[in-house]
Design an enzyme around this catalytic site. Structure first.
Site, PDB file in Angstrom:
ATOM      1  N   GLY A  42       0.803  -1.213   0.000  1.00 53.05           N
ATOM      2  CA  GLY A  42       0.000   0.000   0.000  1.00 53.05           C
ATOM      3  C   GLY A  42       0.835   1.262   0.000  1.00 53.05           C
ATOM      4  N   SER A  44       1.928   3.262  -2.625  1.00 49.28           N
ATOM      5  CA  SER A  44       1.398   4.362  -3.421  1.00 49.28           C
ATOM      6  C   SER A  44       0.151   4.944  -2.763  1.00 49.28           C
ATOM      7  CB  SER A  44       1.078   3.884  -4.834  1.00 49.28           C
ATOM      8  OG  SER A  44       2.264   3.521  -5.499  1.00 49.28           O
ATOM      9  N   GLY A 119       9.646  -1.513  -4.870  1.00 53.41           N
ATOM     10  CA  GLY A 119      10.147  -2.355  -3.800  1.00 53.41           C
ATOM     11  C   GLY A 119      10.715  -3.687  -4.230  1.00 53.41           C
ATOM     12  N   ASN A 171       1.112  -1.104   8.121  1.00 50.41           N
ATOM     13  CA  ASN A 171      -0.058  -0.663   7.348  1.00 50.41           C
ATOM     14  C   ASN A 171      -1.137  -1.761   7.294  1.00 50.41           C
ATOM     15  OD1 ASN A 171      -1.573   1.030   5.720  1.00 50.41           O
ATOM     16  ND2 ASN A 171      -0.581   0.348   3.832  1.00 50.41           N
ATOM     17  N   GLY A 473      50.908 -21.162   6.224  1.00 52.21           N
ATOM     18  CA  GLY A 473      51.238 -22.523   5.824  1.00 52.21           C
ATOM     19  C   GLY A 473      50.186 -23.474   6.338  1.00 52.21           C
ATOM     20  N   SER A 547      45.867 -19.016   7.300  1.00 52.85           N
ATOM     21  CA  SER A 547      45.504 -17.955   6.334  1.00 52.85           C
ATOM     22  C   SER A 547      45.603 -18.457   4.892  1.00 52.85           C
ATOM     23  CB  SER A 547      46.346 -16.700   6.542  1.00 52.85           C
ATOM     24  OG  SER A 547      47.712 -16.982   6.700  1.00 52.85           O
TER      25      SER A 547
END
Lengths: 637, 299
Positions: A42, A44, A119, A171, A473, A547
């Site tokens: 709702g 608009s 939207g 709403n 490593g 890592s």
């Protein structure tokens, strides 16, 4: 029908005291807001209702509205407010809103500019466009449905664009029996899920756009609700920045040179205030001068502040051109040619890392590229995902490298210097919008000498150059063992060190993280940030983490200045690691008890050019440690 | 210190006008002599002070404008040292195109829309400022501030560039051009308030005065010169009237009014109940007519 009392009051004043009315009206403030929601919510209807109730619809428009409502309306002959708002012919036929439309209405307190955006997910870019200039976002929720995927998306995008104030319009309360319980439940859910989104205020209001409840006036259907009606809230919300002491910044838009005797710099002040006599610096060239005057068509000003478009003259003749930034002399913004930013892709052609685009930031346009897409963010679930490119409406976190230096601030600190657009060099299309998170390679921050105690004074005191020795490593390759030995040797040499490894990080700082890729990345990012702080404190930092990904090791390298990061590759073959297996992890991985184990079902990306490469199959840990000391000795010790 | 809504609108418009001057090769400001144009010119003078406008100002003259508009135009441009270009579609003049001989639609198309394209091509302008506002009409509400036109001067509403923050992308291909609307976020009331606050001169036709008019199809037409063909038995009568919008005099309806000062005009406007464009014959066709006209190149 609308309550006419306000209009009648206003009309009386217009009729009896037009001068007084104009004086009042000319002092009104200004608020821009965006409405997020889909046709089904709702939206608009809500905007149509705001326009209608604030009497912004003229008789001839009303006639056209009434005839349209009968022809194509969805309210069975009653006025369909949505038709007021859906502008383009194609949209009217399809019954959807496909672009950003701007609406205007005025009350006695404020002028409002509404960005009305679609939207649906395929219009994420339109919503971002509307949110980029909004002070407030209204998020519509259908009371019967509660929080949906689209609510999450709308909240995420408004938060991404830095909108500070959210109004949740719950709403269709008329279709939910005006139930307080329904409202309370949705409010509770919503507040929980936006907790970490960084909004300054969140206000929930139960409304019926169709019936007009709590739009301009409270109405009688929800006496349990004691908060303000939507329009009252929008009229009164305080959006002024309360930071009185914000430093002065103005990006030079146009050099004003009518004759040889006048040289002014025109632009819009994006932060702080300026007065004649203020000391300034022009960046990136760092020339300093003093403000001589603030020139306007209406005479010289004694001071000028944020959002004003002015022309400034300086006491000294210094070379300033479009795109330069005039700043307060002491508190300067940063300068960089590399940064990390959130990016919203807005074009059908996908983003390609390495391709040169034009980057326009404030009034500066330069060429640059995305060096690395670190991860994408799913706009519905907020999950991080790996990826190589960004397609239309996708959001990602990227590292940028520019051909030229830019003056910037983090988007969250000052949007005007942290926002940029990307332009395709061939078609000139605007392909993306970006928001800077932080700069990379702080070596370019040449003007931090204003700080009395800094990295260089701290490191002088310790008589060493700060450094990160990053051991990488496989599991059980000997990273921790070697790093421990290196730290002992450094201590013996009188150096100030700290060793970060899994044991002292995973149990505290990073105890909330697991072992999926996203967590591994976050683990390394945090270790990188901590290392950076320690380097700033003047320490030699040793880290021992698997890592496995090049991009994260690269990320940490980018956080630090040149020559502050040395990658030490502890290169031990998988078989040897598995033989050693001090914690029994390989055994569990083989049996499938552990998932995502590096070397098995999770990759290890070997360094391509490690600063120090230790092939441990042939040497002892002690020898390896000596090699490390030797490698850094000349440069650092 | 917070700015008022008019100060914010003013600063935004100045930013837009300066951006075009700084980034476009050959811009022009279209000057229609109406109140919105007067506000736009005022903002441009402010944007570049103490320099004069760094671009020319162009009026596309259909040869059917009110005489007072032309007088005002010439005086205003002289007073402000403007580089004024007046363009008339000479083809149209030669063929005798006018609102009576050819009807309002053909007249507007040839003397206004085609004439504008002709002028833009002739001078090679890459950017043209217009005084349109988003609150005027539904399809304008969606148009960007920097709005792109193909080499045929067509607008493609489905393919507009995203426009975020106040960062404008004014880069175009060689044959394309941009329309720039610095007043996009102003409303009619803002325009009047600003004229009031800043004392901006406007054409006297906006103020009520005894003027000779004839009534046709429910519209009051002013007899501005002897080119208006009077129907049998039609006799101009003197009425106290004023105009809410200005254009070609045969196509612009007058309204009866006693508002002879600026505050009275604003008072009247606020208490009235019909929207501004009602006085213009051009919008009366189908609901989507303006969108279609713009796709075809109408400003």
């Amino acid at each position: 029908m609308a309550d006419k009392s306000y209009e009648i009051m206003q009309s009386d004043q217009i009729a009896s005291d037009i001068d007084g009315y104009l004086r009042d009206q000319e002092q009104k403030s200004y608020l821009r807001f965006i409405t997020c929601g889909s046709v089904d919510d709702g939206k608009s209807t809500l905007i149509g209702r705001l326009l209608y109730d604030s009497k912004l619809i003229f008789e001839d428009q009303l006639e056209s509205l009434e005839s349209d409502s009968k022809k194509v309306g969805t309210q069975g002959g009653d006025i369909d407010f949505a038709l007021l708002v859906d502008g383009l012919a194609a949209e009217r036929e399809q019954g959807i809103t496909i672009d950003v439309a701007y609406r205007f209405f005025t009350t006695e307190k404020r002028k409002f500019i509404v960005a009305d955006t679609p939207g649906h997910e395929q219009y994420t870019r339109n919503m971002a466009t509307g949110a980029s200039t909004a002070d407030v976002a209204i998020i519509l929720i259908d009371a019967r449905k509660g929080i949906l995927t689209q609510t999450r998306r709308h909240s995420f995008i408004t938060s991404l664009l830095g909108v500070k104030h959210i109004v949740v319009a719950i709403n269709k309360m008329d279709l939910a029996n005006y139930s307080k319980e329904t409202f309370d439940e949705i409010e509770r859910d919503y507040r929980t899920f936006v907790e970490d989104m960084g909004f300054e205020t969140v206000e929930c209001i139960p409304v019926s756009a169709l019936k007009g409840d709590n739009i301009t006036e409270a109405g009688e259907n929800m006496s349990w609700y004691t908060g303000p009606a939507l329009l009252k809230y929008l009229e009164n919300i305080d959006i002024e920045s309360h930071e009185d002491e914000a430093p002065f910044r103005m990006s030079v838009q146009w050099v004003n040179r009518p004759n040889l005797d006048f040289r002014g710099f025109s632009g819009t002040i994006v932060s702080g205030e300026v007065k004649p006599g203020d000391e300034i610096v022009a960046l990136p060239n760092a020339q300093t001068s003093t403000v001589k005057s603030i020139v306007t068509y209406d005479g010289e000003l004694e001071r000028a502040g944020q959002d004003q478009a002015v022309t400034i003259t300086l006491v000294d003749e210094i070379d300033i051109s479009r795109g330069d930034l005039i700043s307060e002399k002491l508190r300067r913004p940063e300068i960089t040619d590399q940064f990390q930013a959130h990016v919203i892709w807005m074009h059908d052609d996908p983003m390609l890392p390495g391709r040169p685009y034009l980057i326009k930031l404030a009034n500066k346009t330069t060429s640059g590229e995305i060096t690395d897409l670190k991860y994408k963010i799913d706009v519905n679930s907020f999950e991080h995902e790996a990826g190589k490119t960004l397609s239309l409406n996708e959001v990602g976190v990227c590292n940028f490298s520019l051909d030229d230096k830019v003056v910037y601030e983090a988007y969250k600190d000052l949007a005007a210097l942290g926002s940029f657009i990307m332009i395709d060099k061939m078609t000139n299309a605007t392909v993306a919008a970006g928001m800077i998170d932080f700069g990379l390679r702080r070596a370019t921050n040449v003007h931090w000498q204003a700080v009395d105690v800094d990295k260089s004074t701290r490191s002088k005191q310790k008589r060493q150059k700060p450094l990160v020795l990053w051991f990488t490593g496989l599991s059980a390759s000997g990273k921790s063992t070697i790093a421990n030995l290196v730290e002992k040797k450094l201590l013996a040499l009188g150096k100030h060190t700290y060793l970060l490894d899994g044991d002292n990080v995973r149990h505290g700082l990073n105890k909330d993280l697991g072992f999926v890729d996203a967590d591994r990345v976050e683990n390394i990012r945090r270790v990188g940030e901590v290392s950076k702080l320690m380097v700033d404190a003047g320490l030699i930092v040793l880290t021992a983490f698997i890592s496995p990904f090049r991009s994260e090791r690269r990320m940490v390298r980018d956080m630090l200045d040149d020559h502050e990061f040395m990658e030490v590759f502890v290169d031990t073959p998988l078989e040897i690691c598995e033989q050693r297996d001090p914690k029994g992890l390989y055994k569990k991985a083989r049996s499938g008890e552990i998932k995502n184990f590096t070397g098995f079902d999770s990759p290890y990306e070997e360094p391509e050019q490690a600063d120090i490469h230790l092939e441990t199959a042939d040497i002892s840990a002690e020898e390896a440690a000596d090699l490390v000391i030797k490698a850094i000795e000349e440069k650092y010790l | 210190m917070g700015l008022t809504h008019l100060q914010r609108l003013e600063a935004e418009s100045i930013h837009i006008i300066r951006e075009v001057a700084a980034t476009c090769a050959n811009p022009v400001m279209l000057y229609s002599i109406g109140k919105d144009s007067s506000v736009m010119m005022h903002l441009a003078l402010k944007a570049f002070y103490p320099s004069k406008l760094p671009f020319p100002v162009m009026h596309v003259d259909t040869t059917w404008k009110f005489r007072e508009m032309i007088e005002f135009r010439d005086r205003f441009s002289k007073d402000n040292n403007l580089d004024l270009i007046v363009h008339i579609n000479e083809d149209g003049v030669e063929k005798g195109v006018g609102p009576f001989s050819h009807g309002s639609a053909i007249h507007t198309d040839i003397m206004k829309t085609q004439s504008l394209k002709q002028a833009l091509n002739k001078h090679g302008f890459d950017a043209a400022f217009g005084g349109a506002r988003r609150d005027e009409e539904k399809s304008r509400a969606k148009e960007r501030i920097f709005s792109f036109r193909s080499d045929q001067h067509r607008w493609d509403p489905k393919n507009q560039r995203p426009e975020l923050w106040n960062i404008y992308n004014s880069r175009i291909q060689k044959s394309e051009s941009i329309r720039v609307f610095p007043l996009s976020n102003w409303t009619e009331l803002d325009i009047w308030q600003y004229i009031h606050l800043e004392n901006i001169p406007i054409v006297p036709l906006y103020f009520a005065k005894e003027r000779p008019v004839v009534e046709r199809d429910g519209m009051m037409v002013m007899v501005d010169d002897d080119r208006l063909p009077l129907n049998a038995g039609e006799e101009p009568i003197m009425k106290k009237v004023r105009f809410r919008t200005l254009g070609c005099y045969p196509l612009t309806g007058a309204v009866e009014s006693n508002a002879s000062s600026l505050t009275e005009i604003i008072q009247e406007m606020l208490l009235t109940t019909t929207s501004e464009r009602e006085g213009r014959a051009i919008d009366k066709d189908s609901n989507a007519s303006m969108e279609q006209k713009k796709q075809e190149g109408y400003f």
